[in-house]
Design an enzyme around this catalytic site. Structure first.
Site, PDB file in Angstrom:
ATOM      1  N   CYS A  62      -5.859   2.021  -4.114  1.00  0.00           N
ATOM      2  CA  CYS A  62      -5.226   2.543  -2.939  1.00  0.00           C
ATOM      3  C   CYS A  62      -6.182   3.819  -2.563  1.00  0.00           C
ATOM      4  O   CYS A  62      -6.339   4.753  -3.373  1.00  0.00           O
ATOM      5  CB  CYS A  62      -3.756   3.127  -3.425  1.00  0.00           C
ATOM      6  SG  CYS A  62      -2.896   3.687  -1.850  1.00  0.00           S
TER       7      CYS A  62
ATOM      8  N   THR B 161      -1.314  -4.363  -2.911  1.00  0.00           N
ATOM      9  CA  THR B 161      -2.585  -4.504  -2.115  1.00  0.00           C
ATOM     10  C   THR B 161      -3.425  -5.435  -2.193  1.00  0.00           C
ATOM     11  O   THR B 161      -3.436  -6.334  -2.946  1.00  0.00           O
ATOM     12  CB  THR B 161      -3.332  -3.111  -2.831  1.00  0.00           C
ATOM     13  OG1 THR B 161      -3.800  -3.444  -4.298  1.00  0.00           O
ATOM     14  CG2 THR B 161      -2.735  -1.656  -2.864  1.00  0.00           C
TER      15      THR B 161
ATOM     16  N   CYS C 119       0.969  -1.319  -0.061  1.00  0.00           N
ATOM     17  CA  CYS C 119       0.169   0.046   0.008  1.00  0.00           C
ATOM     18  C   CYS C 119       0.972   1.430   0.091  1.00  0.00           C
ATOM     19  O   CYS C 119       0.988   1.905   0.938  1.00  0.00           O
ATOM     20  CB  CYS C 119      -0.923  -0.036   1.184  1.00  0.00           C
ATOM     21  SG  CYS C 119      -2.403   1.499   0.986  1.00  0.00           S
TER      22      CYS C 119
HETATM   23  P1  FAD Z   1      -0.440 -11.109   4.053  1.00  0.00           P
HETATM   24  O1  FAD Z   1      -1.806 -10.699   4.083  1.00  0.00           O
HETATM   25  O2  FAD Z   1       0.533 -10.142   4.933  1.00  0.00           O
HETATM   26  O3  FAD Z   1      -0.166 -12.560   4.293  1.00  0.00           O
HETATM   27  C1  FAD Z   1       1.079 -13.118   4.631  1.00  0.00           C
HETATM   28  C2  FAD Z   1       0.891 -14.283   5.201  1.00  0.00           C
HETATM   29  O4  FAD Z   1       2.052 -15.375   4.971  1.00  0.00           O
HETATM   30  C3  FAD Z   1       0.665 -13.950   6.763  1.00  0.00           C
HETATM   31  O5  FAD Z   1      -0.401 -14.557   7.129  1.00  0.00           O
HETATM   32  C4  FAD Z   1       1.894 -14.988   7.221  1.00  0.00           C
HETATM   33  O6  FAD Z   1       1.836 -15.096   8.475  1.00  0.00           O
HETATM   34  C5  FAD Z   1       2.223 -15.968   6.311  1.00  0.00           C
HETATM   35  N1  FAD Z   1       3.681 -16.299   6.230  1.00  0.00           N
HETATM   36  C6  FAD Z   1       4.786 -15.450   6.453  1.00  0.00           C
HETATM   37  N2  FAD Z   1       5.945 -16.437   6.399  1.00  0.00           N
HETATM   38  C7  FAD Z   1       5.579 -17.641   6.255  1.00  0.00           C
HETATM   39  C8  FAD Z   1       6.233 -18.877   6.223  1.00  0.00           C
HETATM   40  N3  FAD Z   1       7.457 -19.040   6.320  1.00  0.00           N
HETATM   41  N4  FAD Z   1       5.311 -19.952   5.988  1.00  0.00           N
HETATM   42  C9  FAD Z   1       3.988 -20.042   5.748  1.00  0.00           C
HETATM   43  N5  FAD Z   1       3.658 -18.704   6.035  1.00  0.00           N
HETATM   44  C10 FAD Z   1       4.073 -17.643   6.138  1.00  0.00           C
HETATM   45  N6  FAD Z   1      -4.493  -3.053   0.671  1.00  0.00           N
HETATM   46  C11 FAD Z   1      -5.593  -2.556   0.041  1.00  0.00           C
HETATM   47  O7  FAD Z   1      -6.086  -3.121  -0.950  1.00  0.00           O
HETATM   48  N7  FAD Z   1      -6.047  -1.365   0.411  1.00  0.00           N
HETATM   49  C12 FAD Z   1      -5.686  -0.733   1.352  1.00  0.00           C
HETATM   50  O8  FAD Z   1      -6.088   0.421   1.598  1.00  0.00           O
HETATM   51  C13 FAD Z   1      -4.453  -1.045   2.067  1.00  0.00           C
HETATM   52  N8  FAD Z   1      -4.056  -0.343   2.860  1.00  0.00           N
HETATM   53  C14 FAD Z   1      -2.997  -1.054   3.805  1.00  0.00           C
HETATM   54  C15 FAD Z   1      -2.327  -0.017   4.929  1.00  0.00           C
HETATM   55  C16 FAD Z   1      -1.389  -0.545   5.716  1.00  0.00           C
HETATM   56  C17 FAD Z   1      -1.097   0.009   6.868  1.00  0.00           C
HETATM   57  C18 FAD Z   1      -0.800  -1.863   5.381  1.00  0.00           C
HETATM   58  C19 FAD Z   1       0.307  -2.486   6.296  1.00  0.00           C
HETATM   59  C20 FAD Z   1      -1.245  -2.637   4.214  1.00  0.00           C
HETATM   60  C21 FAD Z   1      -2.429  -1.986   3.414  1.00  0.00           C
HETATM   61  N9  FAD Z   1      -2.897  -2.526   2.233  1.00  0.00           N
HETATM   62  C22 FAD Z   1      -3.886  -2.214   1.626  1.00  0.00           C
HETATM   63  C23 FAD Z   1      -2.038  -3.932   1.717  1.00  0.00           C
HETATM   64  C24 FAD Z   1      -2.676  -5.186   2.122  1.00  0.00           C
HETATM   65  O9  FAD Z   1      -2.939  -5.304   3.636  1.00  0.00           O
HETATM   66  C25 FAD Z   1      -1.650  -6.346   1.369  1.00  0.00           C
HETATM   67  O10 FAD Z   1      -1.397  -6.030   0.268  1.00  0.00           O
HETATM   68  C26 FAD Z   1      -2.321  -7.703   1.579  1.00  0.00           C
HETATM   69  O11 FAD Z   1      -2.714  -8.009   3.048  1.00  0.00           O
HETATM   70  C27 FAD Z   1      -1.320  -8.604   0.964  1.00  0.00           C
HETATM   71  O12 FAD Z   1      -1.864 -10.169   1.136  1.00  0.00           O
HETATM   72  P2  FAD Z   1      -0.718 -11.409   1.153  1.00  0.00           P
HETATM   73  O13 FAD Z   1      -1.575 -12.519   1.473  1.00  0.00           O
HETATM   74  O14 FAD Z   1       0.124 -10.932   0.086  1.00  0.00           O
HETATM   75  O15 FAD Z   1       0.032 -11.062   2.554  1.00  0.00           O
END
Ligand code: FAD
Length: 419
Positions: free
Chosen positions: A356, A322, A176
């Site tokens: 965003c 995101t 984000c």
């Molecule tokens: P995550 O949701 O971070 O999940 C990754 C997972 O992998 C976690 O559960 C973790 O425990 C697991 N993992 C890590 N290591 C291992 C391992 N070795 N083995 C197995 N599992 C593991 N997005 C939007 O769309 N709109 C917004 O307004 C927005 N605002 C945001 C504001 C902030 C402050 C933040 C921090 C993020 C924001 N985002 C927003 C971004 C969004 O939250 C992320 O892009 C999204 O969570 C990505 O999903 P993901 O599954 O890739 O990662």
């Protein structure tokens, strides 16, 4: 193994268990991918490896830092979001053996798969900034990038008595990319309402050279920067924090000048640290040169092995990292993987969509939606560069509901993808 089993038992350690589809990470992208696969074929044997006992709705943390959401609205027990039809393996992947179609967990359990999906998110570099970790949550130092710290942001905004407020943004990519300035605008909006803004110097120290990566939205954001009287410092990268004395140190690189360290006194410091893929990805054979998981930007298939896909923050694709991007990618990965399983051509191509919602003031949002190359891709028939109350309602009331009840449940709303 049936249903909702956990393999975190002594008896299962170091044994080899096999799954048709193994997903690494039970965050936004991993759960959405699992539910999209199941929706298309209910007989699939899917396992999700996830070490955390809590699932976070990270897009809500900006709203917690702005005093709009409570902290508990953004977290749920992992078991409550893990679909009942997947095998939940409580553990963390340590290494990949793509030639053997295997991964090894930190406890040395080995798991094999027919297809692998990597959705492990990104690592926040809290320790990359000297002195930061020990002062977070005190001395006026905060970050909306941590669930437990976002309430401290709002507390600092409410109690701000000092003069200097600094908001930092590291080099891209970060998840984000608008979140550092969202925190700043909501703080300014609250200070204005409280009649305090004129007495506060607000500085945005941005390691990059532009206010926002998609140029279309910059003029509208600049209007807010001017209106709030924000001092923009480009090429200014936070490298050290002295919390006790409330001094932040920035490596600056102005054009035509030598790089040097600049000290800035602060009363409130909102930090967004640099971000990279988790170590076990960076050190793996699946990584690109930059450390992110290397995938084809259209199909989301690994460039290393045909039976591996990646989605979410972990990948090398140049889209906005995101949850909105993951929402679009999950059905696409499901369709492409199932086509491959059926020995057919992969039907879907990702256009780089990410979104965003820029919280420019309390009650109004500029909903930036764009794909690869900065192509503006509004979901609604409106001028997306305008701040809108409707977009605020979307962020405040609609998108959290869509996240918990649609995206994580296989109801693929707001997920149109190109073919
Ligand atoms: P995550 O949701 O971070 O999940 C990754 C997972 O992998 C976690 O559960 C973790 O425990 C697991 N993992 C890590 N290591 C291992 C391992 N070795 N083995 C197995 N599992 C593991 N997005 C939007 O769309 N709109 C917004 O307004 C927005 N605002 C945001 C504001 C902030 C402050 C933040 C921090 C993020 C924001 N985002 C927003 C971004 C969004 O939250 C992320 O892009 C999204 O969570 C990505 O999903 P993901 O599954 O890739 O990662």
């Amino acid at each position: 193994m049936t249903g909702h089993d956990c393999l975190w038992k002594e008896g299962f350690r170091r044994t080899l268990s096999h799954h048709q589809i193994l997903i690494i990470g039970g965050g936004a992208a991993g759960i959405a991918a699992a539910t999209s696969l199941h929706k298309r074929n209910m007989s699939l044997d899917i396992a999700v490896v996830e070490p955390s006992d809590t699932h976070y709705y990270q897009p809500g943390w900006t709203m917690v830092g702005g005093g709009v959401f409570s902290q508990d609205m953004t977290a749920r027990p992992m078991v409550s979001v893990m679909p009942p039809y997947v095998t939940h393996i409580v553990g963390a992947v340590a290494t990949f053996q793509p030639e053997q179609n295997q991964v090894t967990l930190q406890d040395e359990t080995t798991l094999s798969y027919e297809f692998l999906i990597v959705a492990a998110g990104c690592k926040i570099g809290w320790t990359a900034i000297e002195g930061l970790e020990e002062t977070l949550g005190k001395n006026g130092v905060t970050s909306n990038y941590r669930h437990d710290l976002a309430p401290y942001t709002w507390k600092l905004v409410q109690t701000m008595q000092g003069k200097e407020a600094i908001f930092t943004q590291p080099p891209m990519p970060i998840k984000c990319a608008g979140a550092p300035q969202k925190a700043m605008y909501l703080s300014c909006s609250a200070w204005r309402s409280a009649g305090k803004l004129e007495n506060i110097n607000v500085t945005f120290c941005n390691a990059g050279k532009v206010l926002f990566g998609c140029a279309t939205y910059v003029p509208a954001l600049m209007e807010y920067v001017t209106d709030y009287g924000i001092n923009l410092e480009f090429g200014s990268n936070l490298v050290q924090v002295d919390g006790h004395n409330q001094i932040a140190f920035f490596l600056t690189a102005s054009p035509g000048e030598e790089t040097r360290i600049i000290e800035r006194k602060f009363d409130m410091l909102h930090v967004c640290p640099p971000q990279i893929a988790p170590d076990f990805i960076v050190e793996s054979p699946l990584a690109s040169v930059g450390g992110w998981m290397a995938v084809d930007p259209q199909t989301m298939q690994s460039t290393v092995a045909d039976n591996i896909f990646g989605l979410g923050d972990v990948t090398s694709t140049p889209n906005a990292k995101t949850a909105a991007a993951a929402r679009k990618q999950a059905p696409l990965v499901a369709e492409n993987l199932l086509a491959l399983m059926a020995k057919k051509a992969m039907p879907k191509a990702y256009d780089g969509y990410g979104s965003c919602p820029l919280t420019v003031e309390h009650g109004k949002i500029i909903l930036a939606e764009f794909g690869y190359g900065g192509k503006v891709m509004p979901s609604f028939p409106w001028d997306s560069t305008k701040p809108r109350r409707a977009a605020w309602t979307l962020k405040k009331s609609v998108l959290p509901w869509v996240y918990w009840n649609a995206m994580l449940k296989g109801r693929e709303w707001l997920t149109r993808v190109s073919t």
